[in-house]
Design a protein around this motif. Structure first.
Motif, PDB file in Angstrom:
ATOM      1  N   HIS A   1       0.843  -1.198   0.000  1.00 14.90           N
ATOM      2  CA  HIS A   1       0.000   0.000   0.000  1.00 14.90           C
ATOM      3  C   HIS A   1       0.880   1.250   0.000  1.00 14.90           C
ATOM      4  O   HIS A   1       2.053   1.212   0.357  1.00 14.90           O
ATOM      5  N   ASP A   2       0.229   2.355  -0.361  1.00 16.62           N
ATOM      6  CA  ASP A   2       0.916   3.639  -0.417  1.00 16.62           C
ATOM      7  C   ASP A   2       0.569   4.379   0.883  1.00 16.62           C
ATOM      8  O   ASP A   2      -0.580   4.764   1.068  1.00 16.62           O
ATOM      9  N   VAL A   3       1.535   4.531   1.792  1.00 15.74           N
ATOM     10  CA  VAL A   3       1.216   5.004   3.144  1.00 15.74           C
ATOM     11  C   VAL A   3       1.903   6.340   3.466  1.00 15.74           C
ATOM     12  O   VAL A   3       3.102   6.501   3.235  1.00 15.74           O
ATOM     13  N   VAL A   4       1.120   7.255   4.022  1.00 11.73           N
ATOM     14  CA  VAL A   4       1.693   8.493   4.565  1.00 11.73           C
ATOM     15  C   VAL A   4       1.417   8.503   6.065  1.00 11.73           C
ATOM     16  O   VAL A   4       0.269   8.379   6.489  1.00 11.73           O
ATOM     17  N   CYS A   5       2.486   8.625   6.873  1.00  8.72           N
ATOM     18  CA  CYS A   5       2.318   8.746   8.325  1.00  8.72           C
ATOM     19  C   CYS A   5       2.353  10.219   8.701  1.00  8.72           C
ATOM     20  O   CYS A   5       3.251  10.948   8.288  1.00  8.72           O
TER      21      CYS A   5
END
Ligand code: NAD
Length: 437
Positions: A24-28
């Motif tokens: 998945h493409d994740v931004v924290c």
């Protein structure tokens, strides 16, 4: 899937990194600019085995990024996880939901298009309803579904727990979220980890019931340990004897100084409060909380007794400060109460912890720190094993004996055998094992 993870702490950072590892493409996102700046530089702000490599690999592959800009990350996301802290509210022990509510309102202002909002933070029953209300009040046009997906990972083994969970619990009230959550967890689902769908309130209750039960199990064996000491028995043999019964199970039956950490103390307290609010008191958990609270200071008194009843002016060496090994987390660690009891009795405390000393310095006053286990033993009246880090499991006991001012080892984790300690000329005090074992 495009995922926004709000809160880059123990849970958010591990979950975010693992989701990115699934592809998945994740931004924290975090409000702490310092935390985000460190993560962008490739520094991991917490100690969690394997996390540095996981973050580095996925950040380099362009699947994992970090920001303080919630608006952009949420606007772009299909799924937004809330993984902010839910500490005890000062004064009454209820879960403090202010961080969750702030995040919910921020999300509402930023969402575009159909978005699934997932509460991963541990929150009391009914919080999903409140989050849903906040979103509707803040942005009546928002097209969102609110889901509960409590997290069961353990610090110190967090990545493995996340990737090989016993179960994944998803609580929802709107079926549009179901295929989205199936897609988010697809790699685990294919590996046969049971994905359990329930109502949202049930999912919220499952998390507290699980933590309440585990805290109760630990507290049960701790009380049996006290009985073993007085009546003459070996708590480890009792634990094995009962744990081999499949209905009981062998895990969480290690007697020790009482449970601590960032979850059990606050979650048991919040569960008690919820029970009282709903006029369905949870007396077993109320008692568990009370017994565990008393136990931590009792461990301090056990050390004082091992030193002949008086520690004024004496140096006590502590091995381990974190609430368990393989983490730097000091939140509600039993060591805090033990240290306080010893300092109150006039002792000097010298301690060493492989990963926790930096955080300990922000929590504990009046403690001196050593360079390693032997440095802490030097000149001490008594050496106390508080947290069972691997490096404390096979100490050179002859060397320990030669360094101590008086030869006493208090083992609050039952790591050693009496015979080997006594052979080295040390007096040995452990948990729930009478003098004979
Ligand atoms: P943590 O304190 O390590 O992390 C929370 C992070 O959220 C912090 O970095 C904080 O700066 C950030 N934050 C707070 N408000 C924010 C906002 N509005 N926007 C962006 N960031 C924000 O906490 P944690 O240990 O990761 O726990 C998070 C939740 O998960 C809690 O509810 C906890 O009970 C639950 N949980 C924790 C564990 C565990 O082992 N730590 C396990 C299971 C569940």
């Amino acid at each position: 899937m495009k995922i926004a993870m709000i809160g880059a702490g123990y849970v958010g950072l591990v979950s975010g990194a693992c989701f990115s590892d699934f592809g998945h493409d994740v931004v924290c996102i975090d409000i702490s600019e310092d935390k985000i700046a460190r993560l962008k530089r490739g520094e991991i702000p917490i100690y969690e085995p394997g996390l540095e490599t996981l973050v580095e690999t996925n950040a380099r592959a362009g699947r994992l990024s970090f920001t303080t800009d919630l608006n952009a990350a949420v606007a772009d996301a299909d799924v937004v996880f809330i993984a902010v802290g839910t500490p005890s509210r000062r004064g009454d022990g209820h879960a403090d939901l202010s961080y969750v509510y702030v995040a919910a309102a921020d999300i509402a202002r930023a969402v575009t298009g159909f978005t699934v909002i997932v509460t991963k933070s541990t929150v009391p029953v009914g919080t999903g309803d409140a989050v849903e209300r906040i979103i509707a009040d803040t942005n009546p046009d928002a097209d969102c579904v609110v889901v509960s997906n409590p997290e069961f990972l353990r610090e110190g083994a967090a990545i493995d727990d996340f990737k090989r969970p016993d179960r994944i619990v998803v609580g929802l009230e709107d079926d549009r979220a179901r295929p989205v959550m199936e897609e988010v967890y697809r790699p685990l689902y294919l590996n046969q980890a049971p994905l359990m769908f329930t109502g949202r309130r049930t999912a919220e209750l499952i998390k507290y019931a699980a933590n309440g039960f585990l805290a109760m199990k630990i507290t049960f064996i701790n009380e049996i340990a006290d009985l073993c000491e007085k009546a003459g028995g070996d708590v480890q043999a009792v634990a094995r004897g009962i744990g081999l019964d499949n209905r009981i199970g062998a895990k969480f039956l290690n007697a020790g100084p009482g449970y601590g950490g960032s979850c059990f103390p606050k979650d048991t307290l919040a569960l008690v409060k919820t029970g009282q609010d709903y006029e369905a008191p949870l007396r077993l958990i109320e008692t568990t909380v009370a017994v565990n609270d008393t136990r931590k200071r009792a461990m301090g008194r056990k050390v004082i007794a091992a030193c002949g009843g008086d520690v004024r002016g004496k140096t006590i060496g502590l091995l381990g400060l974190t609430f368990k090994p393989e983490t730097d987390d000091m939140r509600d660690a039993p060591s805090i109460a033990i240290v306080q009891t010893l300092l109150d009795a006039g002792a000097r405390v010298r301690a060493y912890d492989p990963e926790g000393m930096e955080m300990a310095k922000t929590v504990l006053d009046g403690v001196e720190y050593g360079a390693d286990a032997y440095d802490v033993a030097r000149g001490a009246e008594c050496l106390v094993l508080v947290t069972e880090w691997n490096q404390f499991r096979s100490l050179d006991l002859d060397r320990v004996k030669s360094l101590l001012a008086s030869p006493v080892l208090v083992d609050l984790r039952n790591v050693y055998r009496r015979a080997e300690v006594e052979k080295a000329g040390l007096a040995y005090i452990s948990i729930g094992r009478s003098d004979q074992v």
